[in-house]
Write a protein that holds these residues in place. Structure first.
Motif, PDB file in Angstrom:
ATOM      1  N   VAL A   1      45.365  38.837  47.930  1.00  0.00           N
ATOM      2  CA  VAL A   1      44.146  39.262  47.256  1.00  0.00           C
ATOM      3  C   VAL A   1      42.977  38.491  47.856  1.00  0.00           C
ATOM      4  CG1 VAL A   1      45.244  40.014  45.117  1.00  0.00           C
ATOM      5  CG2 VAL A   1      44.549  37.630  45.356  1.00  0.00           C
ATOM      6  N   ARG A   2      41.852  39.170  48.054  1.00  0.00           N
ATOM      7  CA  ARG A   2      40.700  38.606  48.747  1.00  0.00           C
ATOM      8  C   ARG A   2      39.593  38.353  47.728  1.00  0.00           C
ATOM      9  NH1 ARG A   2      42.044  43.470  50.887  1.00  0.00           N
ATOM     10  NH2 ARG A   2      40.011  44.306  50.300  1.00  0.00           N
ATOM     11  N   ILE A   3      39.428  37.108  47.339  1.00  0.00           N
ATOM     12  CA  ILE A   3      38.548  36.773  46.222  1.00  0.00           C
ATOM     13  C   ILE A   3      37.386  35.909  46.703  1.00  0.00           C
ATOM     14  CG2 ILE A   3      38.414  35.807  43.907  1.00  0.00           C
ATOM     15  CD1 ILE A   3      40.389  38.154  44.171  1.00  0.00           C
ATOM     16  N   GLY A   4      36.171  36.342  46.410  1.00  0.00           N
ATOM     17  CA  GLY A   4      34.997  35.560  46.745  1.00  0.00           C
ATOM     18  C   GLY A   4      34.259  35.092  45.514  1.00  0.00           C
ATOM     19  N   ARG A   5      33.557  36.022  44.856  1.00  0.00           N
ATOM     20  CA  ARG A   5      32.658  35.672  43.758  1.00  0.00           C
ATOM     21  C   ARG A   5      33.341  34.908  42.627  1.00  0.00           C
ATOM     22  NH1 ARG A   5      32.293  39.016  39.660  1.00  0.00           N
ATOM     23  NH2 ARG A   5      32.948  40.759  40.975  1.00  0.00           N
ATOM     24  N   SER A   6      34.537  35.278  42.250  1.00  0.00           N
ATOM     25  CA  SER A   6      35.188  34.630  41.108  1.00  0.00           C
ATOM     26  C   SER A   6      35.556  33.177  41.380  1.00  0.00           C
ATOM     27  CB  SER A   6      36.444  35.408  40.692  1.00  0.00           C
ATOM     28  OG  SER A   6      36.093  36.648  40.120  1.00  0.00           O
ATOM     29  N   VAL A   7      35.652  32.808  42.651  1.00  0.00           N
ATOM     30  CA  VAL A   7      35.908  31.409  43.007  1.00  0.00           C
ATOM     31  C   VAL A   7      34.611  30.686  43.327  1.00  0.00           C
ATOM     32  CG1 VAL A   7      36.980  29.858  44.684  1.00  0.00           C
ATOM     33  CG2 VAL A   7      38.259  31.836  43.830  1.00  0.00           C
ATOM     34  N   LEU A   8      33.760  31.312  44.135  1.00  0.00           N
ATOM     35  CA  LEU A   8      32.606  30.613  44.691  1.00  0.00           C
ATOM     36  C   LEU A   8      31.314  30.851  43.935  1.00  0.00           C
ATOM     37  CD1 LEU A   8      33.823  31.416  48.207  1.00  0.00           C
ATOM     38  CD2 LEU A   8      33.208  29.094  47.566  1.00  0.00           C
TER      39      LEU A   8
ATOM     40  N   GLU B   1      33.064  22.650  39.905  1.00  0.00           N
ATOM     41  CA  GLU B   1      32.885  24.084  39.691  1.00  0.00           C
ATOM     42  C   GLU B   1      33.958  24.883  40.431  1.00  0.00           C
ATOM     43  OE1 GLU B   1      29.524  27.594  40.479  1.00  0.00           O
ATOM     44  OE2 GLU B   1      29.305  25.615  41.405  1.00  0.00           O
ATOM     45  N   LEU B   2      34.194  24.523  41.684  1.00  0.00           N
ATOM     46  CA  LEU B   2      35.207  25.222  42.462  1.00  0.00           C
ATOM     47  C   LEU B   2      36.599  25.015  41.866  1.00  0.00           C
ATOM     48  CD1 LEU B   2      33.992  24.457  46.098  1.00  0.00           C
ATOM     49  CD2 LEU B   2      33.786  26.614  44.849  1.00  0.00           C
ATOM     50  N   GLU B   3      36.880  23.816  41.421  1.00  0.00           N
ATOM     51  CA  GLU B   3      38.178  23.533  40.812  1.00  0.00           C
ATOM     52  C   GLU B   3      38.390  24.372  39.552  1.00  0.00           C
ATOM     53  OE1 GLU B   3      40.855  19.576  39.894  1.00  0.00           O
ATOM     54  OE2 GLU B   3      38.693  19.478  39.514  1.00  0.00           O
ATOM     55  N   HIS B   4      37.348  24.460  38.729  1.00  0.00           N
ATOM     56  CA  HIS B   4      37.424  25.248  37.498  1.00  0.00           C
ATOM     57  C   HIS B   4      37.629  26.736  37.812  1.00  0.00           C
ATOM     58  CE1 HIS B   4      36.426  26.652  33.455  1.00  0.00           C
ATOM     59  NE2 HIS B   4      35.537  27.468  33.993  1.00  0.00           N
TER      60      HIS B   4
ATOM     61  N   ARG C   1      43.617  31.570  39.703  1.00  0.00           N
ATOM     62  CA  ARG C   1      45.066  31.402  39.851  1.00  0.00           C
ATOM     63  C   ARG C   1      45.810  31.827  38.590  1.00  0.00           C
ATOM     64  NH1 ARG C   1      44.132  25.682  43.013  1.00  0.00           N
ATOM     65  NH2 ARG C   1      44.459  26.467  45.148  1.00  0.00           N
ATOM     66  N   ARG C   2      45.212  31.588  37.435  1.00  0.00           N
ATOM     67  CA  ARG C   2      45.828  32.067  36.190  1.00  0.00           C
ATOM     68  C   ARG C   2      45.838  33.590  36.147  1.00  0.00           C
ATOM     69  NH1 ARG C   2      43.132  27.648  33.782  1.00  0.00           N
ATOM     70  NH2 ARG C   2      41.397  28.975  33.091  1.00  0.00           N
ATOM     71  N   ARG C   3      44.748  34.201  36.565  1.00  0.00           N
ATOM     72  CA  ARG C   3      44.706  35.665  36.588  1.00  0.00           C
ATOM     73  C   ARG C   3      45.799  36.235  37.499  1.00  0.00           C
ATOM     74  NH1 ARG C   3      38.928  37.824  38.191  1.00  0.00           N
ATOM     75  NH2 ARG C   3      40.051  39.822  37.964  1.00  0.00           N
ATOM     76  N   ILE C   4      45.953  35.637  38.654  1.00  0.00           N
ATOM     77  CA  ILE C   4      46.977  36.103  39.591  1.00  0.00           C
ATOM     78  C   ILE C   4      48.368  35.922  38.994  1.00  0.00           C
ATOM     79  CG2 ILE C   4      48.063  35.647  41.827  1.00  0.00           C
ATOM     80  CD1 ILE C   4      45.233  34.909  42.868  1.00  0.00           C
TER      81      ILE C   4
ATOM     82  N   GLY D   1      37.025  42.012  41.056  1.00  0.00           N
ATOM     83  CA  GLY D   1      36.991  42.950  39.940  1.00  0.00           C
ATOM     84  C   GLY D   1      38.253  43.736  39.701  1.00  0.00           C
ATOM     85  N   ASP D   2      39.171  43.756  40.686  1.00  0.00           N
ATOM     86  CA  ASP D   2      40.331  44.637  40.534  1.00  0.00           C
ATOM     87  C   ASP D   2      41.642  43.986  40.993  1.00  0.00           C
ATOM     88  OD1 ASP D   2      40.048  44.686  43.308  1.00  0.00           O
ATOM     89  OD2 ASP D   2      39.286  46.726  43.378  1.00  0.00           O
ATOM     90  N   LEU D   3      41.696  42.658  40.991  1.00  0.00           N
ATOM     91  CA  LEU D   3      42.902  42.015  41.504  1.00  0.00           C
ATOM     92  C   LEU D   3      44.131  42.359  40.678  1.00  0.00           C
ATOM     93  CD1 LEU D   3      44.142  39.208  39.980  1.00  0.00           C
ATOM     94  CD2 LEU D   3      41.941  38.322  40.698  1.00  0.00           C
ATOM     95  N   GLU D   4      43.966  42.531  39.349  1.00  0.00           N
ATOM     96  CA  GLU D   4      45.131  42.836  38.509  1.00  0.00           C
ATOM     97  C   GLU D   4      45.771  44.167  38.905  1.00  0.00           C
ATOM     98  OE1 GLU D   4      42.869  39.740  36.288  1.00  0.00           O
ATOM     99  OE2 GLU D   4      42.281  41.607  37.271  1.00  0.00           O
ATOM    100  N   ALA D   5      44.938  45.172  39.160  1.00  0.00           N
ATOM    101  CA  ALA D   5      45.471  46.467  39.585  1.00  0.00           C
ATOM    102  C   ALA D   5      46.178  46.343  40.929  1.00  0.00           C
ATOM    103  CB  ALA D   5      44.345  47.499  39.667  1.00  0.00           C
TER     104      ALA D   5
END
Length: 240
Positions: free
Chosen positions: A226-233, A10-13, A19-22, A213-217
């Motif tokens: 960028v500080r990402i929690g929910r989208s990874v975990l 799950e974490l790998e996915h 990483r693709r979004r970034i 929710g706003d990493l692209e902006a």
């Protein structure tokens, strides 16, 4: 410390998607994806997730709370020791010395007393500590619902104070986009403030901005972290 194969997968996915979004956001902004560092915010998740993230190539993790952060770094053992630990939450002055013993970077430096307390703590621990000035992009210091952070008018003086310490390294600025506001407007303002700080302190080029929710902006306006929690975990565990 073991992680189930299902959780590891799950974490790998999830990591691959983020990483693709970034990468997509960086290329759309004419930037190099490698210039944007992913800090996975592991608040409320177990140390076993930290170990799994390290195994999956994550180099930076973020925590919001002491002493949870200290305990998790200890529990994650050699894997945790190899990571860069970012303290990204609000920090009370009386806890600064303890945080300075294990954090590598503090993103939430927003007042002179905290600068001084972190400097004393880092000196006592024999360490150097990275520091970012947290900027309040809402401009309502007396609003109890407002974000933490120094006002735009206070940022340069706070940056100067960090730069003058013996044990802190000024790295740049951090902010959270105001709730309900257009993140593009917020991060454009942060980019202006970051440029002012970097002009006065050429080594302080980090911009910590953007969450799930706003990493692209954020990337569009120059975020280097960028500080990402929910989208990874995933959704955060319910606390009892």
């Amino acid at each position: 410390m073991e992680t189930s194969s299902a959780r590891h997968d799950e974490l790998e996915h999830n990591l691959a998607k983020v990483r693709r979004r970034i990468a997509d956001a960086a290329r759309a902004a004419g930037r190099t994806p490698e210039d944007v560092h992913l800090v996975v915010v592991t608040k409320t998740y177990p140390a076993s997730d930290v170990v799994a993230l390290a195994d999956l190539g994550v180099t930076d993790v973020g925590e919001n709370r002491h002493p949870e952060a200290a305990r998790k770094r200890e529990e994650s053992g050699a894997a945790g020791a190899a990571l860069t630990w970012h303290f990204v939450g609000g920090l009370q002055t009386n806890k600064a010395a303890a945080v300075a013993r294990y954090a590598d970077v503090v993103h939430s430096v927003d007042r002179p007393r905290l600068v001084d307390a972190l400097d004393r703590g880092a000196q006592a621990a024999g360490r150097r500590l990275g520091a970012l000035v947290q900027v309040n992009l809402e401009g309502h210091d007396d609003d109890p619902q407002g974000r933490a952070g120094a006002s735009a008018e206070e940022v340069l003086a706070l940056a100067d104070r960090i730069d003058a310490t013996d044990a802190l390294t000024l790295q740049g600025v951090m902010a959270v986009a105001p709730l309900g506001a257009d993140p593009d407007d917020a991060f454009a303002r942060l980019a202006e403030i970051a440029a002012q700080v970097a002009a006065a302190h050429p080594g302080a080029t980090a911009i910590s901005a953007g969450m799930s929710g706003d990493l692209e902006a954020a990337v569009r306006h120059g975020a280097t972290h960028v500080r990402i929690g929910r989208s990874v975990l995933g959704e955060r565990p319910l606390l009892g």
